[in-house]
Motif scaffolding. Structure first.
Motif, PDB file in Angstrom:
ATOM      1  N   ARG A  12      23.328  49.258  26.208  1.00 21.35           N
ATOM      2  CA  ARG A  12      24.646  48.690  26.512  1.00 21.35           C
ATOM      3  C   ARG A  12      24.547  47.582  27.558  1.00 21.35           C
ATOM      4  O   ARG A  12      25.294  46.597  27.504  1.00 21.35           O
ATOM      5  CB  ARG A  12      25.577  49.802  26.989  1.00 21.35           C
ATOM      6  N   LYS A  13      23.656  47.744  28.491  1.00 25.88           N
ATOM      7  CA  LYS A  13      23.445  46.686  29.478  1.00 25.88           C
ATOM      8  C   LYS A  13      22.997  45.403  28.786  1.00 25.88           C
ATOM      9  O   LYS A  13      23.498  44.308  29.083  1.00 25.88           O
ATOM     10  CB  LYS A  13      22.392  47.140  30.504  1.00 25.88           C
ATOM     11  N   ARG A  14      22.049  45.539  27.847  1.00 24.86           N
ATOM     12  CA  ARG A  14      21.568  44.362  27.115  1.00 24.86           C
ATOM     13  C   ARG A  14      22.698  43.735  26.301  1.00 24.86           C
ATOM     14  O   ARG A  14      22.837  42.509  26.239  1.00 24.86           O
ATOM     15  CB  ARG A  14      20.403  44.764  26.210  1.00 24.86           C
ATOM     16  N   ALA A  15      23.530  44.584  25.669  1.00 25.64           N
ATOM     17  CA  ALA A  15      24.637  44.055  24.861  1.00 25.64           C
ATOM     18  C   ALA A  15      25.629  43.273  25.724  1.00 25.64           C
ATOM     19  O   ALA A  15      26.105  42.193  25.332  1.00 25.64           O
ATOM     20  CB  ALA A  15      25.338  45.208  24.139  1.00 25.64           C
ATOM     21  N   LEU A  16      25.937  43.796  26.902  1.00 18.08           N
ATOM     22  CA  LEU A  16      26.870  43.108  27.797  1.00 18.08           C
ATOM     23  C   LEU A  16      26.301  41.785  28.290  1.00 18.08           C
ATOM     24  O   LEU A  16      27.009  40.762  28.331  1.00 18.08           O
ATOM     25  CB  LEU A  16      27.226  44.014  28.976  1.00 18.08           C
ATOM     26  N   LEU A  17      25.026  41.797  28.680  1.00 15.77           N
ATOM     27  CA  LEU A  17      24.417  40.568  29.188  1.00 15.77           C
ATOM     28  C   LEU A  17      24.291  39.525  28.081  1.00 15.77           C
ATOM     29  O   LEU A  17      24.472  38.321  28.329  1.00 15.77           O
ATOM     30  CB  LEU A  17      23.047  40.884  29.796  1.00 15.77           C
ATOM     31  N   MET A  18      23.961  39.948  26.854  1.00 16.93           N
ATOM     32  CA  MET A  18      23.860  38.997  25.757  1.00 16.93           C
ATOM     33  C   MET A  18      25.224  38.396  25.420  1.00 16.93           C
ATOM     34  O   MET A  18      25.333  37.229  25.013  1.00 16.93           O
ATOM     35  CB  MET A  18      23.270  39.692  24.522  1.00 16.93           C
ATOM     36  N   HIS A  19      26.290  39.180  25.607  1.00 24.10           N
ATOM     37  CA  HIS A  19      27.630  38.701  25.263  1.00 24.10           C
ATOM     38  C   HIS A  19      28.220  37.818  26.364  1.00 24.10           C
ATOM     39  O   HIS A  19      28.802  36.762  26.071  1.00 24.10           O
ATOM     40  CB  HIS A  19      28.549  39.893  25.007  1.00 24.10           C
ATOM     41  N   PHE A  20      28.048  38.246  27.646  1.00 24.45           N
ATOM     42  CA  PHE A  20      28.682  37.516  28.743  1.00 24.45           C
ATOM     43  C   PHE A  20      27.741  36.549  29.460  1.00 24.45           C
ATOM     44  O   PHE A  20      28.197  35.656  30.162  1.00 24.45           O
ATOM     45  CB  PHE A  20      29.261  38.507  29.763  1.00 24.45           C
ATOM     46  N   GLY A  21      26.434  36.756  29.320  1.00 25.28           N
ATOM     47  CA  GLY A  21      25.479  35.834  29.932  1.00 25.28           C
ATOM     48  C   GLY A  21      24.946  36.302  31.262  1.00 25.28           C
ATOM     49  O   GLY A  21      23.743  36.247  31.498  1.00 25.28           O
ATOM     50  N   THR A  22      25.817  36.757  32.187  1.00 22.86           N
ATOM     51  CA  THR A  22      25.383  37.186  33.514  1.00 22.86           C
ATOM     52  C   THR A  22      26.131  38.443  33.917  1.00 22.86           C
ATOM     53  O   THR A  22      27.211  38.764  33.367  1.00 22.86           O
ATOM     54  CB  THR A  22      25.642  36.097  34.577  1.00 22.86           C
ATOM     55  N   ALA A  23      25.569  39.147  34.905  1.00 22.41           N
ATOM     56  CA  ALA A  23      26.231  40.341  35.425  1.00 22.41           C
ATOM     57  C   ALA A  23      27.529  39.973  36.140  1.00 22.41           C
ATOM     58  O   ALA A  23      28.507  40.739  36.112  1.00 22.41           O
ATOM     59  CB  ALA A  23      25.292  41.086  36.370  1.00 22.41           C
ATOM     60  N   ARG A  24      27.562  38.803  36.778  1.00 21.06           N
ATOM     61  CA  ARG A  24      28.784  38.378  37.461  1.00 21.06           C
ATOM     62  C   ARG A  24      29.917  38.178  36.459  1.00 21.06           C
ATOM     63  O   ARG A  24      31.071  38.543  36.720  1.00 21.06           O
ATOM     64  CB  ARG A  24      28.529  37.081  38.233  1.00 21.06           C
ATOM     65  N   ALA A  25      29.581  37.619  35.297  1.00 25.46           N
ATOM     66  CA  ALA A  25      30.610  37.425  34.273  1.00 25.46           C
ATOM     67  C   ALA A  25      31.137  38.760  33.765  1.00 25.46           C
ATOM     68  O   ALA A  25      32.329  38.896  33.472  1.00 25.46           O
ATOM     69  CB  ALA A  25      30.046  36.601  33.123  1.00 25.46           C
ATOM     70  N   VAL A  26      30.256  39.740  33.666  1.00 16.37           N
ATOM     71  CA  VAL A  26      30.707  41.073  33.269  1.00 16.37           C
ATOM     72  C   VAL A  26      31.650  41.641  34.319  1.00 16.37           C
ATOM     73  O   VAL A  26      32.694  42.232  34.001  1.00 16.37           O
ATOM     74  CB  VAL A  26      29.499  42.012  33.054  1.00 16.37           C
ATOM     75  N   ARG A  27      31.285  41.477  35.579  1.00 14.66           N
ATOM     76  CA  ARG A  27      32.111  42.011  36.665  1.00 14.66           C
ATOM     77  C   ARG A  27      33.502  41.369  36.681  1.00 14.66           C
ATOM     78  O   ARG A  27      34.505  42.024  36.980  1.00 14.66           O
ATOM     79  CB  ARG A  27      31.404  41.783  38.001  1.00 14.66           C
ATOM     80  N   ASN A  28      33.606  40.102  36.353  1.00 16.51           N
ATOM     81  CA  ASN A  28      34.879  39.384  36.411  1.00 16.51           C
ATOM     82  C   ASN A  28      35.658  39.441  35.102  1.00 16.51           C
ATOM     83  O   ASN A  28      36.769  38.907  35.022  1.00 16.51           O
ATOM     84  CB  ASN A  28      34.634  37.922  36.783  1.00 16.51           C
ATOM     85  N   ALA A  29      35.082  40.061  34.065  1.00 15.92           N
ATOM     86  CA  ALA A  29      35.727  40.062  32.748  1.00 15.92           C
ATOM     87  C   ALA A  29      36.952  40.975  32.737  1.00 15.92           C
ATOM     88  O   ALA A  29      37.006  42.000  33.417  1.00 15.92           O
ATOM     89  CB  ALA A  29      34.739  40.500  31.676  1.00 15.92           C
ATOM     90  N   ALA A  30      37.930  40.582  31.931  1.00 20.27           N
ATOM     91  CA  ALA A  30      39.110  41.417  31.728  1.00 20.27           C
ATOM     92  C   ALA A  30      38.771  42.567  30.790  1.00 20.27           C
ATOM     93  O   ALA A  30      37.792  42.519  30.044  1.00 20.27           O
ATOM     94  CB  ALA A  30      40.253  40.580  31.152  1.00 20.27           C
TER      95      ALA A  30
END
Length: 641
Positions: free
Chosen positions: A597-615
């Motif tokens: 799931r970590k890989r899926a999130l990073l591949m979709h959003f690009g960075t961990a910061r983008a995941v943190r700021n995502a709605a």
């Protein structure tokens, strides 16, 4: 049918345990009486017995073909050496384990010796487990890596190697020869172009498709042949490929095969010791001087020398040399899988039994020989010569070490030379990735298997505050000592604390010891002195007393070695923690988020910061992320809603 040697059900200990209690003081008559009481209940069958003292601690572990006959011998005190008389006088109870046969008893004996480390058994002393090469098989493109510890990962294990350096040299050769990947699975999955190892011809870049699965599988097969000793076959194959590429005018590819062929030739020349006919074998030779014994071990796999190591077994006083070597081998192969051939420099008293036990453990035939002539005898003589030379070095170092400890006791006014010195240091960068480190030294040198590192984790410890870090480390250390060894009977309490630091660190340690109620452990802090020059160290003692030593004093050099070893270990622990932090991610701490799931999130959003700021709605759109998981991620980064 007899169960496998590693089966947990092959011993019926619960059905055959006999305990007799007695007084605590050493008493030969009381010990003999306790043993006689046990003998009355013993069967005439194979098994293992444990001698226990009045507190229940294990004094000795032994095995027997017939328990009743073997244990009865301890009641015949006139025939016992002084060492066993001391043991009998402390014995107040025994525990008996019956086994199916004597070979199983031998294997169980080794397990129990390793677990309890009794004071009257010959002990294999070693700081670390042996390193192996692991060719993992849980991926379409197997990875080659160094491995220590339990062999739980799926793959082929090759070893043991004498040292991590030997493994790294072989791994370097494998990369040059077979272009196998060494990167982690996550690194492999996220590559879009080849890394530097591909550019310098150390990897075939399967991560970006420069080699297909079948081509990589062929490289893996060649690597297995090489590690199994079939390097001649690989050499002929590389020569044929190089010739074919040259005939097709593909000189660039021919140069690649030429470089791999040169690497193979170099490895054959550096590792071969004219042992091709041995295949897989271990060689052992023992040397003894002044009551100290050294066992030299050579590891041969596929006719290649995978290194050698020296061992200095403990508790060998009054024990025959052949018996020491036999006991050593049983404990040694408790951790390491035995090869097909074991060569020793002397005949062992129970060689046939050892072969039976090792064969059962390896699930194939294992031979044990003492060669008298030929190439095998020449190699055994070489191992014996190495054992004698290593023992001479050890004795010279031991005499110097004993002198240093005597001088240290005089300098710091200790009641006697310390048997256990603990040295402490901290390491951090601006308060980040802070760790504390403890090393241990004694008459035999550094005890690396007792080194400890402490992650600084208490919230009240201010980042970067060296004094607070030292207080946390020492308070945790003494709290554990009070819990695990309150009566100081296990030899884990220090005779001297050496602290890397000045008056501030010393006062912090003294506060901790005062709070813990420890008033009899001497403490010394060492600071660099004027201009931080080595050789001008100042040694601070409680009460404000300071000591300096002449620049060329041997004791000063010894104390510098202790301090520098603690410094090295602390920096290494800090670098490991910092490297892990660099490759880590804030997603690692999210509950329910694993590598996939970590890989899926990073591949979709690009960075961990983008995941943190995502709605929340955006998180739910990521592939492989359910609404429930998306809610967990969102709640973790937005605790207030």
């Amino acid at each position: 049918m007899t169960e496998k040697p590693d089966s947990p059900d092959r011993f019926n200990e619960e059905k055959a345990t006999y305990t007799v209690r007695g007084a605590g003081a050493p008493d030969l008559e009381a010990g003999v009486a306790a043993i006689r009481a046990v003998v009355k209940t013993l069967p005439v069958r194979p098994g293992v017995y444990r001698m226990l003292d009045a507190r229940g601690d294990v004094l000795y572990v032994g095995k027997a073909r017939a328990l009743k006959n073997r244990v009865t011998q301890y009641t015949q005190v006139a025939r016992q050496p002084k060492r066993l008389l001391r043991m009998i006088s402390q014995t107040r109870a025994m525990q008996i384990v019956t086994t199916n046969n004597e070979a199983e008893a031998l294997l169980l004996e080794a397990q129990l010796i390793k677990r309890y480390r009794p004071p009257y058994n010959v002990l294999l002393r070693d700081d670390k487990s042996f390193p192996f090469i692991l060719l993992r098989e849980d991926h379409d493109f197997p990875r080659v890596q160094l491995h220590r510890g339990a062999r739980r990962l799926k793959g082929q294990y090759y070893g043991p190697f004498a040292s991590a350096g030997s493994v790294r040299n072989t791994l370097n050769s494998l990369q040059k020869l077979f272009l196998l990947r060494s990167c982690s699975d996550s690194f492999f999955a996220n590559r879009t172009r080849p890394c530097l190892l591909y550019q310098i011809r150390r990897c075939s870049a399967p991560c970006v498709g420069r080699v297909d699965e079948s081509g990589y599988a062929e490289l893996v097969r060649d690597a297995k042949d090489f590690l199994s000793g079939r390097s001649t076959k690989i050499q002929a194959k590389l020569q044929a490929l190089m010739s074919a590429a040259s005939e097709e005018m593909n000189f660039e590819l021919a140069a690649v095969y030429r470089d791999r062929l040169r690497a193979l030739t170099y490895v054959q020349g550096s590792q071969a010791i004219h042992a091709e006919r041995l295949g897989d074998a271990d060689l052992f030779a023992l040397a003894c001087k002044g009551g100290t014994m050294c066992i030299q071990a050579f590891f041969i796999r596929g006719g290649q020398n995978w290194g050698h190591r020296s061992f200095f077994p403990a508790h060998t006083s009054d024990v025959p040399e052949a018996e020491v070597l036999q006991s050593f081998l049983v404990q040694f192969y408790e951790e390491v899988p035995p090869p097909r051939l074991i060569l020793t420099d002397r005949v062992l008293p129970e060689a046939d039994l050892l072969c039976e036990a090792f064969s059962a453990r390896a699930e194939r035939k294992v031979a044990l020989k003492t060669p008298a002539r030929g190439e095998q005898a020449r190699m055994i003589r070489q191992a014996a010569r190495n054992a004698e030379e290593e023992l001479d070095r050890r004795l010279a170092e031991s005499s110097t070490q004993a002198r240093n400890l005597r001088e240290l006791a005089d300098a710091f006014e200790l009641p006697e030379p310390p048997q256990r010195i603990e040295v402490y240091d901290n390491s951090h960068v601006m308060g980040t990735n802070a760790v504390g480190a403890m090393i241990v030294a004694g008459p035999e040198g550094f005890r690396k298997n007792q080194y400890r590192k402490f992650n600084i984790k208490r919230p009240e410890t201010v980042p970067g505050d060296d004094f607070a870090m030292m207080r946390e480390v020492l308070s945790r250390r003494f709290a554990r000592l009070e819990k695990e060894d309150p009566d100081r009977s296990k030899g884990e309490w220090p005779d001297l604390l050496l602290i890397d630091g000045g008056k501030g660190q010393l006062s912090s340690v003294c506060e901790v010891m005062e709070d813990a109620g420890v008033h009899d452990v001497p403490v010394v802090a060492v600071s660099k002195g004027p201009d931080r020059n080595a050789g001008r160290e100042i040694f601070h003692l409680p009460g404000g007393r300071e000591i300096t030593f002449p620049l060329n004093a041997p004791l000063l050099f010894y104390l510098q070695r202790l301090r520098d070893e603690a410094h090295r270990f602390a920096i290494g622990a800090h670098r490991q923690k910092r490297a892990k932090a660099f490759t880590g991610s804030t997603l690692d701490d999210v509950p329910g988020i694993g590598p996939g799931r970590k890989r899926a999130l990073l591949m979709h959003f690009g960075t961990a910061r983008a995941v943190r700021n995502a709605a929340l709605q955006d998180l739910e759109k990521a592939p492989g992320i359910s609404a429930g998981v998306a809610q967990k991620v969102y709640d973790y980064f937005h605790p207030g809603g």
